[in-house]
Enzyme design. Structure first.
Site, mmCIF file in Angstrom:
data_model
loop_
_atom_site.group_PDB
_atom_site.id
_atom_site.type_symbol
_atom_site.label_atom_id
_atom_site.label_comp_id
_atom_site.label_asym_id
_atom_site.label_seq_id
_atom_site.Cartn_x
_atom_site.Cartn_y
_atom_site.Cartn_z
ATOM 1 N N GLU A 296 21.996 32.167 42.022
ATOM 2 C CA GLU A 296 22.570 31.084 42.816
ATOM 3 C C GLU A 296 22.372 29.783 42.040
ATOM 4 O O GLU A 296 21.234 29.473 41.648
ATOM 5 C CB GLU A 296 21.889 30.997 44.184
ATOM 6 C CG GLU A 296 22.496 29.952 45.096
ATOM 7 C CD GLU A 296 21.814 29.882 46.458
ATOM 8 O OE1 GLU A 296 22.175 28.991 47.248
ATOM 9 O OE2 GLU A 296 20.926 30.713 46.719
ATOM 10 N N ARG B 102 9.817 42.102 40.946
ATOM 11 C CA ARG B 102 10.044 40.758 40.423
ATOM 12 C C ARG B 102 8.820 40.320 39.619
ATOM 13 O O ARG B 102 7.722 40.866 39.771
ATOM 14 C CB ARG B 102 10.313 39.764 41.550
ATOM 15 C CG ARG B 102 9.123 39.445 42.425
ATOM 16 C CD ARG B 102 9.514 38.567 43.602
ATOM 17 N NE ARG B 102 10.120 37.324 43.160
ATOM 18 C CZ ARG B 102 10.697 36.455 43.995
ATOM 19 N NH1 ARG B 102 10.751 36.715 45.298
ATOM 20 N NH2 ARG B 102 11.225 35.343 43.550
ATOM 21 N N LYS C 283 12.114 28.404 43.531
ATOM 22 C CA LYS C 283 12.978 27.283 43.134
ATOM 23 C C LYS C 283 12.834 26.119 44.102
ATOM 24 O O LYS C 283 12.968 24.960 43.704
ATOM 25 C CB LYS C 283 14.435 27.759 43.045
ATOM 26 C CG LYS C 283 14.752 28.516 41.776
ATOM 27 C CD LYS C 283 16.247 28.667 41.550
ATOM 28 C CE LYS C 283 16.873 29.658 42.482
ATOM 29 N NZ LYS C 283 18.302 29.896 42.163
#
Length: 762
Positions: free
Chosen positions: A31, A258, A268
């Protein structure tokens, strides 16, 4: 790429072998709402790497479905990161927004099939109707709307006739599903926001779970590879594609663990807070874990890719030591960069028996680096040395310059102290010294014995430079945010002195400053008149006390042909048996540090080998595949401490029990913190980990479906704090996380809780 094959490549090879796909097509779909970080580097490495390894293609696709947070600058940052890491996405960058018309058409199809409806329930009521882990949800009364009414409302939503939040489009699946994400999930929501690419054309935007799988299908993706937090979303992914009856071949989702790194924040949202709060100087601040930050600090693509390769691809989340990343950049730069001299804290030395100037021949590289290159080092009567390289009252084992102890100037002569000059406050401001003409490096006939060499620069020839000493941004191993920032993460030295060849000849942009660390000419602020250098990493891990192997040892040990390891200051050769074990362990994706520890300790390697018998035995657990790296970490740390004072036969626990403990951590049944508590009890009692966990009720709750209702309940009970958070008091995130952990008796997985709370508070 390491020789060992990860589970994703095993899947890809089987799919190709069976004819399921003719071509491997992966995608990297971030994104564009922030700069990519080191976790994205792992995803880039996996997705582009798998496509490359099987002669396929990886699409770079921007998941631009949230117009309120996205920006073109983030698109460019993502493209720049992929290119810098050495990967190619082909001719076009893909955007989910390009598929908005097609995704809208698919939504219309679902409505016509009676599989989607427009819901007008408010957010709070929708949450209540969703149910809990133990109670089925209740379908909204608006689910009974006719197909015609749903089509009309959905079109009017698209045309912008309603306010944000007034309606949503939901899939009609199963309000009693065990996977709560399948309880009529949202497909579209209203957003009256300008989209950086689509402009104001759309007033509705698809949710990630809907747009993601359809974008993969439209692009012909074969393997939709994502991180573990999307595991429960896979059911929605499959439902959408199956319900629409889309033709084969279709993509399937596969999840991997992850990347988590200690002393590092990967969110983020939290990184954006640091940027907007001024705690760092932008997304490319060299302290940031962004790819742009590492790049500006001086990291190389090769070091980051090697790090991604070393940590491997696992099925269970774990925490990687940031020291491993730091080791990778040291290991990469060690054989690349020239060695030069820079004095950060200058102390003047006047050599009273020397007159004039001369040039000393100095190689840029030590004898064990297969590169050539040298420069002339100007030498004169007045020089500067590092202030720490002189002690008037030295401690024991201090081998540098003292009133009684001479020292060698690197590439130059031996000097001795004759007088210490101080100011009125008693501070040392100058050393008066003498040199020994016959002691010149390369032709020393003085017979003077010195124990060390120090770096220096000529006072009249040195260049003034700015040096930025960067350290870890966070002081806490598991940082939460601003409150955990390391106050000493940046020190700026305005008047460091460097040898002139570095500035005038510019032999490289990265250097090893002798005895200081690795440095990089700042790509933005460096000018010929004001040179600026960033510290990439120190010469050794200053955060961890090591009693045996130093970093230089591990560099040697990392290469199969190099059989030397630095131990307590002496070079000790690896035996053939140790080297064989070391190669075996690193091939299993075990970190170099851990592999070295195990291979060189007979008791540890014996314990680990015996444990592997149980770890690798399919009969132990036929439904799971675990990475032996987790077991290796426990043996190299916890078991090692026990074996310092004990023999193997004195341990109350068995290798099989340690395997059981490792699997419980890998399976997220218990956290690493709980594992330490369990291990302490194993040491005392010899009980099995499972029995200890069951008896003490220590099992960790990691299921999103179990934690989400608790998160929702806590947020619902604290509307005032929710309002304060959304008004800008982001520190309240810790309050909500703490309340959830308290409600679960501390058993909820903190990582999962943080993620769910942050998502709910958006």
């Amino acid at each position: 790429m390491s020789e060992s094959k990860d589970f994703l490549r095993t899947i890809v090879e089987e799919d190709l072998r069976s004819g399921k796909y003719k071509e491997v097509i992966t995608r990297f779909p971030p994104e564009p709402n922030g700069f990519p970080h080191i976790g994205h580097a792992k995803s880039i490495f996996i997705n582009f790497g798998i496509a490359r390894d099987y002669n396929g293609h990886c699409n770079l696709r921007m998941d631009d479905t949230n117009p309120t947070t996205e920006d073109t600058k983030y698109v460019e940052a993502l493209k720049d990161a992929v290119q810098w890491l050495g990967f190619d996405w082909g001719d076009d960058v893909y955007f989910t927004s390009d598929y908005f018309p097609k995704i809208y058409d698919y939504a219309i199809e679902l409505i016509k099939m009676g599989k989607a409806y427009v819901d007008s329930t408010n957010e709070e009521e929708m949450r209540q109707l969703r149910g809990t882990v133990t109670e089925s949800g209740k379908r909204s009364k608006y689910a009974d709307r006719s197909i015609e009414e749903n089509l009309d409302l959905f079109e009017r939503m698209k045309n912008g006739e309603f306010k944000d939040g007034e309606h949503v489009l939901r899939a009609k699946i199963d309000m009693s599903a065990a996977n709560m994400k399948m309880r009529d999930p949202l497909l579209y929501r209203i957003r009256h926001s300008h989209h950086f690419r689509a402009g104001d054309k759309w007033s509705i935007y698809p949710m990630y779970d809907f747009a993601h799988c359809l974008s993969d299908y439209i692009e012909g993706v074969s393997h939709s590879i994502c991180t573990l937090e999307f595991e429960n979303n896979r059911d929605i992914y499959n439902w959408v594609l199956d319900t629409l009856g889309l033709e084969l071949p279709r993509p399937y989702q596969h999840e991997f663990a992850r990347l988590g790194i200690n002393y590092t924040v990967m969110s983020k949202r939290k990184l954006l807070e640091l940027v907007e709060g001024g705690q760092v100087n932008g997304w490319d601040d060299p302290r940031m874990p962004t790819i742009a930050g590492y790049r500006r600090r001086g990291y190389t693509p090769e070091a980051i890719l090697n790090f991604c390769d070393q940590i491997g691809i696992a099925k269970a989340n774990s925490m990687v030591d940031v020291a491993q990343l730091e080791f990778c950049i040291r290991d990469d730069l060690n054989t690349k960069v020239p060695r030069v001299m820079c004095v950060l804290d200058p102390l003047k030395v006047t050599i009273e028996n020397y007159e004039g100037t001369e040039e000393l021949e100095a190689s840029y590289y030590p004898h064990d680096v297969p590169k050539e290159g040298s420069r002339k080092m100007p030498f004169s009567k007045e020089i500067y040395i590092e202030r720490d390289d002189f002690k008037e009252n030295p401690p024991k084992d201090y081998f540098r310059l003292t009133p009684e102890q001479p020292v060698r100037l690197k590439h130059g002569f031996i000097i001795s102290c004759k007088e210490v000059v101080k100011d009125a406050s008693g501070n040392i401001i100058e050393i008066k010294a003498e040199y020994y003409p016959e002691s010149k490096s390369g032709s020393d006939s003085s017979g003077i014995d010195v124990k060390s060499a120090i770096h220096w620069v000529s006072a009249s020839h040195a260049k003034t430079v700015e040096v930025r000493l960067y350290d870890r941004l966070f002081k806490d191993e598991a940082p939460e945010g601003v409150e955990d920032i390391n106050p000493d993460s940046l020190q700026v030295i305005k008047n460091a002195l460097i040898e002139p060849a570095v500035i005038s000849q510019k032999p490289d942009e990265r250097f090893q400053f002798e005895r200081q660390g690795y440095f990089y000419a700042d790509p933005i602020d460096y000018t010929d008149t004001t040179p600026v250098f960033n510290k990439i990493v120190g010469l050794k891990d200053s955060w961890t006390k090591k009693t045996k192997a130093s970093e230089s040892a591990l560099k040697s040990a990392s290469k199969p042909q190099a059989k030397k390891v630095q131990v307590d200051g002496e070079v000790v050769a690896m035996t053939e048996a140790e080297q064989t074990l070391f190669n075996k362990y690193t091939a299993r994706s075990i970190s170099i540090e851990i592999a070295n520890t195990l291979a060189r300790d007979e008791k540890l390697s014996h314990f680990y080998e015996e444990a592997l018998v149980h770890f690798d035995n399919p009969a132990t657990d036929s439904n799971k595949i675990y990475a032996p790296a987790s077991l290796a970490n426990i043996v190299a740390n916890e078991i090692a401490r026990e074996l310092k004072e004990k023999q193997l036969d004195e341990l109350k626990f068995t290798p099989r029990q340690v395997v059981e403990l490792a699997k419980m951590v890998d399976g997220m049944i218990i956290s690493n913190k709980i594992a330490k508590e369990v291990f302490e009890e194993m040491v005392k009692s010899g009980e099995s980990p499972k029995k200890i966990v069951d008896t003490k009720g220590l099992m960790q709750i990691s299921s999103i479906d179990k934690i989400q209702p608790i998160v929702d309940e806590i947020i619902a009970k604290n509307p005032d704090n929710v309002a304060k958070f959304k008004a800008g008091n982001t520190k309240l995130l810790g309050f909500f996380v703490g309340q959830v952990l308290k409600a679960t008796g501390g058993k909820a997985n903190p990582t999962v809780v943080n993620h769910l709370v942050a998502e709910r508070l958006k």
